[in-house]
Design a protein around this motif. Structure first.
Motif, PDB file in Angstrom:
ATOM      1  N   ASP A   1     -10.488   5.718  -6.843  1.00  0.00           N
ATOM      2  CA  ASP A   1     -10.277   6.268  -8.173  1.00  0.00           C
ATOM      3  C   ASP A   1     -11.147   5.471  -9.139  1.00  0.00           C
ATOM      4  OD1 ASP A   1      -9.335   6.883 -10.758  1.00  0.00           O
ATOM      5  OD2 ASP A   1      -7.398   7.497  -9.950  1.00  0.00           O
ATOM      6  N   PRO A   2     -12.303   6.030  -9.553  1.00  0.00           N
ATOM      7  CA  PRO A   2     -13.202   5.274 -10.433  1.00  0.00           C
ATOM      8  C   PRO A   2     -12.582   4.924 -11.778  1.00  0.00           C
ATOM      9  CG  PRO A   2     -14.327   7.163  -9.463  1.00  0.00           C
ATOM     10  CD  PRO A   2     -12.868   7.331  -9.178  1.00  0.00           C
ATOM     11  N   ASP A   3     -11.724   5.797 -12.316  1.00  0.00           N
ATOM     12  CA  ASP A   3     -11.112   5.531 -13.615  1.00  0.00           C
ATOM     13  C   ASP A   3     -10.225   4.291 -13.567  1.00  0.00           C
ATOM     14  OD1 ASP A   3     -12.364   7.730 -14.700  1.00  0.00           O
ATOM     15  OD2 ASP A   3     -10.662   9.075 -14.327  1.00  0.00           O
ATOM     16  N   LEU A   4      -9.503   4.147 -12.464  1.00  0.00           N
ATOM     17  CA  LEU A   4      -8.615   2.985 -12.303  1.00  0.00           C
ATOM     18  C   LEU A   4      -9.322   1.814 -11.643  1.00  0.00           C
ATOM     19  CD1 LEU A   4      -5.361   4.758 -11.036  1.00  0.00           C
ATOM     20  CD2 LEU A   4      -5.895   4.032 -13.372  1.00  0.00           C
ATOM     21  N   GLN A   5     -10.542   2.053 -11.139  1.00  0.00           N
ATOM     22  CA  GLN A   5     -11.266   1.050 -10.353  1.00  0.00           C
ATOM     23  C   GLN A   5     -10.373   0.539  -9.220  1.00  0.00           C
ATOM     24  OE1 GLN A   5     -14.652  -0.794 -10.452  1.00  0.00           O
ATOM     25  NE2 GLN A   5     -14.751   1.418 -10.777  1.00  0.00           N
ATOM     26  N   GLN A   6      -9.742   1.479  -8.529  1.00  0.00           N
ATOM     27  CA  GLN A   6      -8.814   1.146  -7.452  1.00  0.00           C
ATOM     28  C   GLN A   6      -9.265   1.785  -6.152  1.00  0.00           C
ATOM     29  OE1 GLN A   6      -4.736   2.790  -7.432  1.00  0.00           O
ATOM     30  NE2 GLN A   6      -4.045   0.684  -7.089  1.00  0.00           N
ATOM     31  N   VAL A   7      -9.244   0.991  -5.085  1.00  0.00           N
ATOM     32  CA  VAL A   7      -9.586   1.451  -3.737  1.00  0.00           C
ATOM     33  C   VAL A   7      -8.360   1.258  -2.851  1.00  0.00           C
ATOM     34  CG1 VAL A   7     -11.062   1.087  -1.723  1.00  0.00           C
ATOM     35  CG2 VAL A   7     -12.005   0.818  -4.034  1.00  0.00           C
ATOM     36  N   THR A   8      -7.942   2.321  -2.177  1.00  0.00           N
ATOM     37  CA  THR A   8      -6.829   2.247  -1.236  1.00  0.00           C
ATOM     38  C   THR A   8      -7.361   2.547   0.160  1.00  0.00           C
ATOM     39  OG1 THR A   8      -5.246   2.970  -2.914  1.00  0.00           O
ATOM     40  CG2 THR A   8      -4.544   3.104  -0.616  1.00  0.00           C
ATOM     41  N   ILE A   9      -7.089   1.657   1.102  1.00  0.00           N
ATOM     42  CA  ILE A   9      -7.588   1.814   2.476  1.00  0.00           C
ATOM     43  C   ILE A   9      -6.389   1.894   3.420  1.00  0.00           C
ATOM     44  CG2 ILE A   9      -9.002   0.816   4.307  1.00  0.00           C
ATOM     45  CD1 ILE A   9     -10.531  -0.697   2.124  1.00  0.00           C
ATOM     46  N   GLN A  10      -6.374   2.921   4.234  1.00  0.00           N
ATOM     47  CA  GLN A  10      -5.270   3.128   5.177  1.00  0.00           C
ATOM     48  C   GLN A  10      -5.833   3.508   6.534  1.00  0.00           C
ATOM     49  OE1 GLN A  10      -2.199   5.727   3.795  1.00  0.00           O
ATOM     50  NE2 GLN A  10      -1.296   6.013   5.811  1.00  0.00           N
ATOM     51  N   PRO A  11      -5.281   2.956   7.624  1.00  0.00           N
ATOM     52  CA  PRO A  11      -5.768   3.347   8.953  1.00  0.00           C
ATOM     53  C   PRO A  11      -5.606   4.841   9.186  1.00  0.00           C
ATOM     54  CG  PRO A  11      -4.368   1.401   9.080  1.00  0.00           C
ATOM     55  CD  PRO A  11      -4.214   1.938   7.690  1.00  0.00           C
ATOM     56  N   LEU A  12      -6.573   5.409   9.872  1.00  0.00           N
ATOM     57  CA  LEU A  12      -6.509   6.816  10.233  1.00  0.00           C
ATOM     58  C   LEU A  12      -5.595   6.957  11.441  1.00  0.00           C
ATOM     59  CD1 LEU A  12      -7.637   9.706   9.808  1.00  0.00           C
ATOM     60  CD2 LEU A  12      -9.435   9.121  11.451  1.00  0.00           C
ATOM     61  N   ASP A  13      -4.416   7.526  11.215  1.00  0.00           N
ATOM     62  CA  ASP A  13      -3.473   7.707  12.317  1.00  0.00           C
ATOM     63  C   ASP A  13      -2.954   9.135  12.284  1.00  0.00           C
ATOM     64  OD1 ASP A  13      -1.682   7.783  10.246  1.00  0.00           O
ATOM     65  OD2 ASP A  13      -0.266   6.370  11.124  1.00  0.00           O
ATOM     66  N   ASP A  14      -2.011   9.449  13.166  1.00  0.00           N
ATOM     67  CA  ASP A  14      -1.548  10.825  13.303  1.00  0.00           C
ATOM     68  C   ASP A  14      -0.966  11.371  12.016  1.00  0.00           C
ATOM     69  OD1 ASP A  14      -2.347  10.921  15.906  1.00  0.00           O
ATOM     70  OD2 ASP A  14      -0.375  10.475  16.748  1.00  0.00           O
ATOM     71  N   ARG A  15      -0.213  10.525  11.282  1.00  0.00           N
ATOM     72  CA  ARG A  15       0.430  11.040  10.081  1.00  0.00           C
ATOM     73  C   ARG A  15      -0.595  11.292   8.975  1.00  0.00           C
ATOM     74  NH1 ARG A  15       5.973   8.688   7.653  1.00  0.00           N
ATOM     75  NH2 ARG A  15       4.741   6.838   7.142  1.00  0.00           N
ATOM     76  N   VAL A  16      -1.611  10.435   8.889  1.00  0.00           N
ATOM     77  CA  VAL A  16      -2.654  10.665   7.900  1.00  0.00           C
ATOM     78  C   VAL A  16      -3.364  11.981   8.176  1.00  0.00           C
ATOM     79  CG1 VAL A  16      -4.841   9.819   6.981  1.00  0.00           C
ATOM     80  CG2 VAL A  16      -2.985   8.218   7.411  1.00  0.00           C
TER      81      VAL A  16
END
Length: 217
Positions: free
Chosen positions: A97-112
Motif C-alpha cells: 500500500d503506497p499511501d501507507l508505505q506498508q508491505v505485508t508478506i505472507q507465505p503462499l499456502d492453500d488458504r491464501v
C-alpha cells in the motif's frame, strides 16, 4: 488482514437476469473448467473492478492491470483511483500500500490461494478437491460457479466467465452479500512475461509486516 481483504476484492461481471441458461453440475463441470484453465500458462489483461453492496449500489470503482504465470506467480496492480499492488513469486504473497508505505508478506499456502486472484494461478486439477463447481452456458458464454468447501475462505461464491473459451470476467460474493465484479480487456494469453513482474523490491523506509502461514485446522 485489511490488505488481504483488499486482495479478496477480485470478482466478475454478473450475467443479465433475463438470460436463461441450463446449469450443469457434477464432474462434467469440473472437467470443462479444467479444460479451459489448464492451457492457460500466462495471462495479461487490463481490468475494471467494481464493488457493489448487497442492494447493488456501487461502493468503489478501480482499474489496473494483472499478470499471471502459472503455477503460483501473480501480479495485481491497481492504478486508479489509488495505487495498490499484490505480487506472488510462488513462495510468498506481498501486498503493498503506497499511501501507507506498508508491505505485508505472507507465505503462499492453500488458504491464501482461496482468494479469487490467486486461485487462477494454482492448479486447475485441484479444483474438485476444494470447490463445488457448476456450469451454465448461453451461446459462446460459459459461467462457472465455484463454492468453497472450506469454511475459512474470503468469499462464499466465485464466478468465472469465459467468452469463446477466453477468460472474460470474475465475480465474487462474500457472506454479507457484497459483490466484487471485474471485467478484463485487452487480454493476452500464453505470451512471454518478464519474470521481474513477479518480484517485489521493498521500498526504503516502508513498514514491513511478515505474517505466518495460518495454522492447519
Amino acid at each position: 488482514m485489511r490488505m488481504m481483504k483488499r486482495l479478496a476484492t477480485v470478482g466478475a461481471l454478473m450475467l443479465a437476469p433475463w438470460v436463461t441458461m441450463t446449469a450443469q453440475a457434477d464432474q462434467a463441470s469440473v472437467d470443462r473448467l479444467t479444460h479451459l484453465l489448464e492451457p492457460l500458462k500466462t495471462y495479461s489483461a487490463d481490468f475494471k473492478q467494481q464493488i457493489l453492496d448487497a442492494s447493488g449500489s456501487s461502493l468503489q470503482d478501480t482499474s489496473g492491470h494483472m499478470w499471471l504465470s502459472r503455477p503460483g506467480h501473480f501480479r495485481w496492480e491497481v492504478n486508479d483511483p489509488y495505487r495498490q499492488l499484490v505480487v506472488s513469486d510462488g513462495d510468498d504473497v506481498t501486498l503493498y500500500d503506497p499511501d501507507l508505505q506498508q508491505v505485508t508478506i505472507q507465505p503462499l499456502d492453500d488458504r491464501v490461494t482461496h482468494t479469487p486472484a490467486l486461485l487462477l494461478s494454482g492448479s486447475a486439477s485441484q479444483l474438485a478437491d476444494n470447490y463445488d463447481v457448476t456450469r451454465q452456458q448461453q451461446g459462446a458464454t460459459e459461467t462457472f460457479t465455484l463454492v468453497p468447501q472450506a469454511n475459512d475462505t474470503l468469499f462464499e461464491q466465485l464466478k468465472l466467465t469465459f467468452y469463446s473459451e477466453k477468460l472474460d470476467a470474475l465475480q465474487m460474493t462474500d457472506s454479507t452479500g457484497q459483490r466484487t465484479a471485474i471485467d478484463f480487456d485487452n487480454a493476452e494469453t500464453n505470451v512471454s512475461i518478464d519474470p521481474a513482474q513477479f518480484q517485489f523490491d521493498i521500498p526504503e523506509g516502508a513498514d514491513v509486516v511478515r505474517e505466518q502461514a495460518p495454522a492447519a485446522p
